[in-house]
Each structure stands twice: as C-alpha cells, then as structure tokens.
Motif scaffolding. Sequence first.
Motif, PDB file in Angstrom:
ATOM      1  N   GLU A 120      36.845   0.274 -25.896  1.00  0.00           N
ATOM      2  CA  GLU A 120      37.349  -0.997 -26.431  1.00  0.00           C
ATOM      3  C   GLU A 120      36.717  -1.293 -27.775  1.00  0.00           C
ATOM      4  O   GLU A 120      35.533  -1.036 -27.979  1.00  0.00           O
ATOM      5  CB  GLU A 120      37.040  -2.142 -25.461  1.00  0.00           C
ATOM      6  N   SER A 121      37.493  -1.863 -28.676  1.00  0.00           N
ATOM      7  CA  SER A 121      36.997  -2.086 -30.038  1.00  0.00           C
ATOM      8  C   SER A 121      35.897  -3.128 -30.117  1.00  0.00           C
ATOM      9  O   SER A 121      35.051  -3.070 -31.005  1.00  0.00           O
ATOM     10  CB  SER A 121      38.146  -2.469 -30.962  1.00  0.00           C
ATOM     11  N   ALA A 122      35.874  -4.092 -29.201  1.00  0.00           N
ATOM     12  CA  ALA A 122      34.879  -5.166 -29.303  1.00  0.00           C
ATOM     13  C   ALA A 122      33.825  -5.137 -28.201  1.00  0.00           C
ATOM     14  O   ALA A 122      32.869  -5.884 -28.252  1.00  0.00           O
ATOM     15  CB  ALA A 122      35.573  -6.523 -29.294  1.00  0.00           C
ATOM     16  N   GLU A 123      34.005  -4.284 -27.221  1.00  0.00           N
ATOM     17  CA  GLU A 123      33.099  -4.274 -26.076  1.00  0.00           C
ATOM     18  C   GLU A 123      32.253  -3.012 -26.049  1.00  0.00           C
ATOM     19  O   GLU A 123      32.773  -1.906 -26.147  1.00  0.00           O
ATOM     20  CB  GLU A 123      33.889  -4.367 -24.766  1.00  0.00           C
ATOM     21  N   TRP A 124      30.951  -3.184 -25.889  1.00  0.00           N
ATOM     22  CA  TRP A 124      30.055  -2.033 -25.733  1.00  0.00           C
ATOM     23  C   TRP A 124      30.194  -1.501 -24.320  1.00  0.00           C
ATOM     24  O   TRP A 124      30.359  -2.257 -23.370  1.00  0.00           O
ATOM     25  CB  TRP A 124      28.604  -2.462 -25.961  1.00  0.00           C
ATOM     26  N   ASN A 125      30.128  -0.188 -24.169  1.00  0.00           N
ATOM     27  CA  ASN A 125      30.122   0.403 -22.835  1.00  0.00           C
ATOM     28  C   ASN A 125      29.041   1.475 -22.792  1.00  0.00           C
ATOM     29  O   ASN A 125      28.500   1.845 -23.841  1.00  0.00           O
ATOM     30  CB  ASN A 125      31.515   0.942 -22.461  1.00  0.00           C
ATOM     31  N   PRO A 126      28.691   1.971 -21.620  1.00  0.00           N
ATOM     32  CA  PRO A 126      27.576   2.926 -21.507  1.00  0.00           C
ATOM     33  C   PRO A 126      27.709   4.178 -22.366  1.00  0.00           C
ATOM     34  O   PRO A 126      26.714   4.692 -22.870  1.00  0.00           O
ATOM     35  CB  PRO A 126      27.563   3.288 -20.022  1.00  0.00           C
ATOM     36  N   THR A 127      28.933   4.666 -22.579  1.00  0.00           N
ATOM     37  CA  THR A 127      29.096   5.872 -23.384  1.00  0.00           C
ATOM     38  C   THR A 127      28.842   5.621 -24.866  1.00  0.00           C
ATOM     39  O   THR A 127      28.631   6.566 -25.616  1.00  0.00           O
ATOM     40  CB  THR A 127      30.504   6.496 -23.210  1.00  0.00           C
ATOM     41  N   ASN A 128      28.831   4.365 -25.285  1.00  0.00           N
ATOM     42  CA  ASN A 128      28.523   4.045 -26.680  1.00  0.00           C
ATOM     43  C   ASN A 128      27.048   4.232 -26.992  1.00  0.00           C
ATOM     44  O   ASN A 128      26.678   4.463 -28.140  1.00  0.00           O
ATOM     45  CB  ASN A 128      28.903   2.600 -27.017  1.00  0.00           C
ATOM     46  N   MET A 129      26.204   4.105 -25.989  1.00  0.00           N
ATOM     47  CA  MET A 129      24.762   4.161 -26.193  1.00  0.00           C
ATOM     48  C   MET A 129      24.105   5.411 -25.640  1.00  0.00           C
ATOM     49  O   MET A 129      22.913   5.600 -25.797  1.00  0.00           O
ATOM     50  CB  MET A 129      24.086   2.946 -25.536  1.00  0.00           C
ATOM     51  N   ASP A 130      24.878   6.251 -24.983  1.00  0.00           N
ATOM     52  CA  ASP A 130      24.315   7.431 -24.329  1.00  0.00           C
ATOM     53  C   ASP A 130      25.188   8.641 -24.642  1.00  0.00           C
ATOM     54  O   ASP A 130      26.274   8.800 -24.077  1.00  0.00           O
ATOM     55  CB  ASP A 130      24.249   7.187 -22.819  1.00  0.00           C
ATOM     56  N   ILE A 131      24.730   9.480 -25.547  1.00  0.00           N
ATOM     57  CA  ILE A 131      25.518  10.632 -25.978  1.00  0.00           C
ATOM     58  C   ILE A 131      25.779  11.589 -24.814  1.00  0.00           C
ATOM     59  O   ILE A 131      26.839  12.216 -24.748  1.00  0.00           O
ATOM     60  CB  ILE A 131      24.859  11.353 -27.180  1.00  0.00           C
ATOM     61  N   LEU A 132      24.852  11.674 -23.871  1.00  0.00           N
ATOM     62  CA  LEU A 132      25.071  12.544 -22.703  1.00  0.00           C
ATOM     63  C   LEU A 132      26.243  12.033 -21.873  1.00  0.00           C
ATOM     64  O   LEU A 132      27.079  12.811 -21.421  1.00  0.00           O
ATOM     65  CB  LEU A 132      23.805  12.636 -21.860  1.00  0.00           C
ATOM     66  N   ALA A 133      26.312  10.729 -21.663  1.00  0.00           N
ATOM     67  CA  ALA A 133      27.422  10.130 -20.906  1.00  0.00           C
ATOM     68  C   ALA A 133      28.744  10.314 -21.655  1.00  0.00           C
ATOM     69  O   ALA A 133      29.781  10.610 -21.048  1.00  0.00           O
ATOM     70  CB  ALA A 133      27.158   8.649 -20.656  1.00  0.00           C
ATOM     71  N   TYR A 134      28.704  10.169 -22.971  1.00  0.00           N
ATOM     72  CA  TYR A 134      29.909  10.351 -23.780  1.00  0.00           C
ATOM     73  C   TYR A 134      30.409  11.795 -23.672  1.00  0.00           C
ATOM     74  O   TYR A 134      31.599  12.031 -23.445  1.00  0.00           O
ATOM     75  CB  TYR A 134      29.638   9.987 -25.241  1.00  0.00           C
ATOM     76  N   LEU A 135      29.518  12.763 -23.853  1.00  0.00           N
ATOM     77  CA  LEU A 135      29.924  14.170 -23.791  1.00  0.00           C
ATOM     78  C   LEU A 135      30.464  14.530 -22.412  1.00  0.00           C
ATOM     79  O   LEU A 135      31.417  15.299 -22.292  1.00  0.00           O
ATOM     80  CB  LEU A 135      28.761  15.081 -24.182  1.00  0.00           C
TER      81      LEU A 135
END
Length: 142
Positions: A120-135
């Motif tokens: 979401e453009s305005a909401e932070w989520n866990p994958t925004n702060m954790d590159i391991l979760a994003y990958l």
Amino acid sequence: SSGINAEYGGHTKCVFKDNSILSIHNIYSKCVITEIFKLLTLPNQPALLVRHFPCSQVNDNRLVVPRVVYTSLSYNFAYSGPRLWNALNGCSNFPKLFSSLQSSKNQVHKLLLTAQGSGESAEWNPTNMDILAYLTSVKSSQ
C-alpha cells in the motif's frame, strides 16, 4: 513540518518514497550487506574478521550462518550478515557480480527502496522494513 502533514496526510511512507530515503532498518541492512561484500571481495581485509564468515562447503557463494541460542543474538552483525548475504545470493533479480563497491551499494540501495515502497502506498507493512521478508514474499509469488 505542518506542510508535510498536510500534503501526505500524516503518513511517512510517501515522504520516504518521494525522496528516496531509506528507513533506519533498511540503512542497517545496507550497511551490513556492504560490509560483508567488502570482507569477501576486497583485498587486505582483517584476517581475524574474515575468518568469522566462512563460506559454505556446498556452495562457495553462500556463507555459513552461525547458530544462535538467544533471540537477541540474531540481531548482531555476525548472524545477520550471512543471512542477508545468502538471501541476496538466492534472489534471481539481484546481480551476482559487481564492477565496484559503489555499483554493489547502488544495487543494494535500489533493492531496499523497492522493498520499502512495496505494498500500500501509505501504509507500512513488515516487508517494507525487513529485506528477508520481502525477498521471501517475492520468491513465493513467482
């Protein structure tokens, strides 16, 4: 400061994205990855430090991740460095060879900005702060 709140509705994610600013979590990840890259690829690194990051016997592009007994130890450099390095090496969208330290920093920065801006453009989520979760989420969606 009131101009930012009026323009962005009090949410900070848009400010970070519009100005290409990394969050403190992602700055830490960038620094850890950069230091691991320097230890493994640049000459004349301290031998005592390099010995703390042995390569896997199965795949020499991966580092051995030390076992941790306490959760709090999982945030230290000796543990998070190999985990981040291995995650990047396992990412098909991330280059494996770099011509210079600066090019590696640029690619890591670009990947972290992509991860931080996902969702979401305005909401932070866990994958925004954790590159391991994003990958992990990118890999599972492929």
